[in-house]
Motif scaffolding. Structure first.
Motif, PDB file in Angstrom:
ATOM      1  N   PHE A 112      -8.334  21.262   5.417  1.00  0.00           N
ATOM      2  CA  PHE A 112      -7.515  20.720   4.520  1.00  0.00           C
ATOM      3  C   PHE A 112      -7.759  20.625   2.988  1.00  0.00           C
ATOM      4  CE2 PHE A 112      -5.374  17.162   2.329  1.00  0.00           C
ATOM      5  CZ  PHE A 112      -4.268  17.322   2.575  1.00  0.00           C
ATOM      6  N   ASP A 113      -8.955  20.583   2.734  1.00  0.00           N
ATOM      7  CA  ASP A 113      -9.358  20.774   1.152  1.00  0.00           C
ATOM      8  C   ASP A 113      -8.969  21.950   0.681  1.00  0.00           C
ATOM      9  OD1 ASP A 113     -10.602  18.311   0.584  1.00  0.00           O
ATOM     10  OD2 ASP A 113     -12.454  18.855   1.298  1.00  0.00           O
ATOM     11  N   LEU A 116      -5.084  22.448   0.441  1.00  0.00           N
ATOM     12  CA  LEU A 116      -4.677  21.650  -0.627  1.00  0.00           C
ATOM     13  C   LEU A 116      -4.904  22.384  -2.017  1.00  0.00           C
ATOM     14  CD1 LEU A 116      -4.036  18.788  -1.373  1.00  0.00           C
ATOM     15  CD2 LEU A 116      -6.173  17.880  -1.322  1.00  0.00           C
ATOM     16  N   LYS A 126       0.446  14.011  -4.410  1.00  0.00           N
ATOM     17  CA  LYS A 126      -0.676  13.092  -3.956  1.00  0.00           C
ATOM     18  C   LYS A 126      -0.916  13.434  -2.531  1.00  0.00           C
ATOM     19  CE  LYS A 126      -0.208   9.181  -6.949  1.00  0.00           C
ATOM     20  NZ  LYS A 126       1.264   9.182  -7.388  1.00  0.00           N
ATOM     21  N   ALA A 127      -2.431  13.539  -2.387  1.00  0.00           N
ATOM     22  CA  ALA A 127      -2.893  13.871  -0.896  1.00  0.00           C
ATOM     23  C   ALA A 127      -3.868  12.714  -0.558  1.00  0.00           C
ATOM     24  CB  ALA A 127      -3.655  15.216  -0.976  1.00  0.00           C
ATOM     25  N   TYR A 128      -3.848  12.349   0.519  1.00  0.00           N
ATOM     26  CA  TYR A 128      -4.649  11.168   1.175  1.00  0.00           C
ATOM     27  C   TYR A 128      -5.155  11.766   2.589  1.00  0.00           C
ATOM     28  CZ  TYR A 128      -2.029   8.387  -2.066  1.00  0.00           C
ATOM     29  OH  TYR A 128      -1.453   7.694  -3.182  1.00  0.00           O
ATOM     30  N   ARG A 129      -6.356  11.035   2.970  1.00  0.00           N
ATOM     31  CA  ARG A 129      -6.797  11.116   4.249  1.00  0.00           C
ATOM     32  C   ARG A 129      -6.472   9.889   4.794  1.00  0.00           C
ATOM     33  NH1 ARG A 129     -12.503  11.236   4.178  1.00  0.00           N
ATOM     34  NH2 ARG A 129     -12.392   8.871   4.576  1.00  0.00           N
ATOM     35  N   ILE A 130      -5.935   9.712   5.735  1.00  0.00           N
ATOM     36  CA  ILE A 130      -5.761   8.371   6.399  1.00  0.00           C
ATOM     37  C   ILE A 130      -6.663   8.163   7.644  1.00  0.00           C
ATOM     38  CG2 ILE A 130      -4.081   6.706   7.470  1.00  0.00           C
ATOM     39  CD1 ILE A 130      -1.932   8.262   5.892  1.00  0.00           C
ATOM     40  N   GLY A 131      -7.677   7.200   7.941  1.00  0.00           N
ATOM     41  CA  GLY A 131      -8.365   7.042   9.120  1.00  0.00           C
ATOM     42  C   GLY A 131      -9.828   7.645   8.525  1.00  0.00           C
ATOM     43  N   TYR A 139      -4.340  13.955   7.459  1.00  0.00           N
ATOM     44  CA  TYR A 139      -4.305  14.463   6.073  1.00  0.00           C
ATOM     45  C   TYR A 139      -2.819  14.500   5.816  1.00  0.00           C
ATOM     46  CZ  TYR A 139      -9.400  15.517   6.408  1.00  0.00           C
ATOM     47  OH  TYR A 139     -10.652  15.532   6.543  1.00  0.00           O
ATOM     48  N   CYS A 281      -2.831   1.900   8.913  1.00  0.00           N
ATOM     49  CA  CYS A 281      -2.359   1.563   7.533  1.00  0.00           C
ATOM     50  C   CYS A 281      -1.132   1.972   7.194  1.00  0.00           C
ATOM     51  CB  CYS A 281      -3.415   2.496   6.770  1.00  0.00           C
ATOM     52  SG  CYS A 281      -2.958   3.832   5.988  1.00  0.00           S
ATOM     53  N   LEU A 283       1.158   3.453   3.846  1.00  0.00           N
ATOM     54  CA  LEU A 283       1.130   4.189   2.568  1.00  0.00           C
ATOM     55  C   LEU A 283       2.384   4.021   2.035  1.00  0.00           C
ATOM     56  CD1 LEU A 283      -1.066   5.601   0.999  1.00  0.00           C
ATOM     57  CD2 LEU A 283      -0.335   7.669   2.459  1.00  0.00           C
TER      58      LEU A 283
ATOM     59  N   GLU B 302      -9.138  -2.811  12.215  1.00  0.00           N
ATOM     60  CA  GLU B 302      -9.378  -2.590  10.795  1.00  0.00           C
ATOM     61  C   GLU B 302      -8.080  -1.965   9.994  1.00  0.00           C
ATOM     62  OE1 GLU B 302     -12.422   0.386  10.481  1.00  0.00           O
ATOM     63  OE2 GLU B 302     -12.290   0.357   8.429  1.00  0.00           O
ATOM     64  N   VAL B 303      -7.915  -2.622   8.665  1.00  0.00           N
ATOM     65  CA  VAL B 303      -6.799  -2.024   8.002  1.00  0.00           C
ATOM     66  C   VAL B 303      -7.602  -0.833   7.387  1.00  0.00           C
ATOM     67  CG1 VAL B 303      -5.274  -2.541   6.052  1.00  0.00           C
ATOM     68  CG2 VAL B 303      -5.800  -4.283   7.869  1.00  0.00           C
ATOM     69  N   LEU B 304      -6.947   0.225   7.552  1.00  0.00           N
ATOM     70  CA  LEU B 304      -7.574   1.540   6.894  1.00  0.00           C
ATOM     71  C   LEU B 304      -7.258   1.645   5.474  1.00  0.00           C
ATOM     72  CD1 LEU B 304      -6.895   3.674   9.937  1.00  0.00           C
ATOM     73  CD2 LEU B 304      -9.000   2.869   9.167  1.00  0.00           C
ATOM     74  N   ILE B 305      -7.825   2.183   4.704  1.00  0.00           N
ATOM     75  CA  ILE B 305      -7.682   2.225   3.127  1.00  0.00           C
ATOM     76  C   ILE B 305      -7.679   3.690   3.146  1.00  0.00           C
ATOM     77  CG2 ILE B 305      -8.428   1.962   0.875  1.00  0.00           C
ATOM     78  CD1 ILE B 305      -8.287  -0.611   2.476  1.00  0.00           C
ATOM     79  N   PRO B 306      -6.305   4.214   2.698  1.00  0.00           N
ATOM     80  CA  PRO B 306      -6.077   5.717   2.539  1.00  0.00           C
ATOM     81  C   PRO B 306      -7.205   6.288   1.545  1.00  0.00           C
ATOM     82  CG  PRO B 306      -4.059   4.467   2.434  1.00  0.00           C
ATOM     83  CD  PRO B 306      -5.069   3.703   2.431  1.00  0.00           C
ATOM     84  N   GLU B 307      -7.735   7.466   1.718  1.00  0.00           N
ATOM     85  CA  GLU B 307      -8.533   8.010   0.735  1.00  0.00           C
ATOM     86  C   GLU B 307      -7.716   9.019   0.236  1.00  0.00           C
ATOM     87  OE1 GLU B 307     -12.455   7.617   0.846  1.00  0.00           O
ATOM     88  OE2 GLU B 307     -13.008   9.680   0.735  1.00  0.00           O
ATOM     89  N   GLN B 308      -7.608   8.548  -1.462  1.00  0.00           N
ATOM     90  CA  GLN B 308      -7.074   9.852  -2.104  1.00  0.00           C
ATOM     91  C   GLN B 308      -8.007  10.971  -2.514  1.00  0.00           C
ATOM     92  OE1 GLN B 308      -4.741   8.082  -5.433  1.00  0.00           O
ATOM     93  NE2 GLN B 308      -3.756   9.753  -5.929  1.00  0.00           N
ATOM     94  N   MET B 309      -7.236  12.318  -2.509  1.00  0.00           N
ATOM     95  CA  MET B 309      -7.937  13.548  -2.477  1.00  0.00           C
ATOM     96  C   MET B 309      -7.543  14.113  -3.535  1.00  0.00           C
ATOM     97  SD  MET B 309      -8.014  14.302   1.665  1.00  0.00           S
ATOM     98  CE  MET B 309      -9.102  15.728   1.671  1.00  0.00           C
TER      99      MET B 309
END
Lengths: 309, 309
Positions: A112-113, A116, A126-131, A139, A281, A283, B302-309
């Protein structure tokens, strides 16, 4: 016998006043699909949508939007970038690119990187990984330019892993038929207004597209033992829909774990098999839409079978 | 800031009557370690064991056996094959090669499949994946020639993911000291008879080896937020040991999930935090030893926190 069923997905909306995507015609879309290393197997159309069944998943084309899902080791980012280049970036209103939880990401032709990095050479967003990386994770990359209507459109995705029981046995058997799978999934009764187009792969694997007006649905089944995956996706408003589609598919396919991804939809677990929600989550985007992700697992402890290599 | 803390591990026993491994001397082991792209940082010794602390994990050498663990993107299969070639394959009694659950396997320089292919050019044995590909899973390859004593030797591994709370905060802070980490982990009271050798990495990360007679222990901490990993491993008979080491480490480090791998040990979850065992399995070998694997997760959603990439 391993096959990566989990999909990459791209959704592109065109800017207001841009040429109709449907009018680009089949050869155009055939080229775009080829960029992902897939091909068109068949298609159905109605007044609003062209639905293509692909060798690896699906393509839906409306006048102002298209949606492409591809599994296996396809190169969907290439297809998205080729579309943008050919159609003209100034006519692109919104792009959303996703990669779902993969079984063997190291076998993919890109991470994914890497996808991206290439998308960001053309697009800002904006890009995110969730989980968590060591659990189911997804992703998502979305452009951040304003685009009308993003807050209203609803999409629901149900991604099932490790299907078990009678249905799974049937889907792995050499006795299955396309009609038999449609019956197993209760497609006609769950989605009575839809026209379907389906395909049974050799030695197994099944795909179906369905359209009803501007509504779509698609199911892709990779039944392989130890790496099975079934996805269902639709833009129906499931909260208002008379049939409990997610709950019924979960009952039929009995997956060990599943993820739900919703765009602008509320989480509703009514009718789900006994489960734990291991994580979830929401977003919220600046453009007014929300993405909801939840990872579920059946409550039973599993006696794992070592897989000889 | 990502670092793959999870280890590859190789254990090699020499055939009866073969030259002492300790007598091969430090330059020999330095070369073997270099084959894995690691280096020796320090070492301690007693009458029975040489314990080397590595830039990526640990090496323990006894007269008739060695054990090497390496994390990051090290190439441990290269080190194992180099040892076999230099020492002589006819003097090798037993080889066991493992890869633990990795966060980002696509960043590794080889897959387990590729390692296995190369090991099988020299060795015959059985290999397994234990655990689903989309959940915690471990790979193990063991040679299948008869080898004495395999049924008696006990090894216990506790692999912790997503540590949380005060201890995790301390391990991510710039205030930590090696002495502070030893105190945090209660090493002196949990393992009173052990001599320790530890190292604090920059900006963070901690490794410790301990020896007491022919008993060893080792802990490696990768505290990075979102991809934290802490491993503990020992050949102590924990079932007979007065201190509840696993339970205490789980209480201190409070991981979101953890795996236990045991060679010839019974599963004992007494004192563990409230948890689910998501899956487990026992693998019995023809040579009389058993491998037990269990994957645990804390019960809270768990409340997941999206990780911004």
């Amino acid at each position: 016998m391993f096959f990566e069923g989990s999909e990459k997905k791209v959704e592109i909306k065109v800017a207001a006043g841009s040429p109709s995507l449907r009018s680009l015609g089949r050869p155009f879309w055939q080229d775009i699909v080829a960029c992902a290393n897939a091909e068109i197997l068949s298609h159905i159309s109605n007044d609003e949508c062209d639905a293509y069944l692909l060798s690896e998943s699906s393509l839906f084309v409306w006048d102002d939007e298209f949606l492409m899902l591809t599994c296996g080791t396809t190169t969907l980012a290439d297809a998205a970038l080729s579309f943008i280049e050919q159609y003209g970036i100034e006519k692109v209103g919104f792009v959303c690119y996703q990669r779902k939880n993969e079984y063997l990401s190291h076998l993919q032709s890109s991470s994914f990187d890497e996808d991206l990095f290439r998308l960001r050479e053309k697009l800002t967003g904006k890009a995110y990984r969730i989980g968590h990386l060591d659990s189911h994770h997804h992703y998502v990359f979305c452009t951040d330019a304003p685009c009308e209507g993003l807050g209203e459109e609803k999409t629901s995705e149900l991604l099932m892993y490790h299907i078990r029981g009678e249905a799974a046995d049937y889907l792995r058997s050499d006795k299955q038929t396309a009609e038999g799978v449609r019956r197993l999934l209760e497609l006609e009764s769950l989605l009575p207004d839809f026209e379907f187009d389906d395909f049974l792969f050799e030695p197994f694997g099944y795909s179906v597209n369905g359209v009803s007006g501007d509504r779509y649905m698609t199911i892709h089944i990779t039944p392989q033992e130890n790496s099975s995956y079934v996805s269902f996706e639709t833009n129906l408003d499931l909260g208002q829909y008379p049939q409990p589609i997610f709950a019924r598919l979960l009952q039929i396919l009995n997956p060990g774990s599943w993820d739900v991804i919703g765009f602008n939809v509320e989480r509703d677990t009514q009718g789900y098999p006994s489960h734990l929600c291991l994580g979830s989550c929401t977003l919220e985007s600046d453009q007014g839409y929300s993405i909801e992700f939840s990872h579920f697992q059946q409550t039973c402890h599993e006696v794992l079978i070592p897989e000889q290599m």
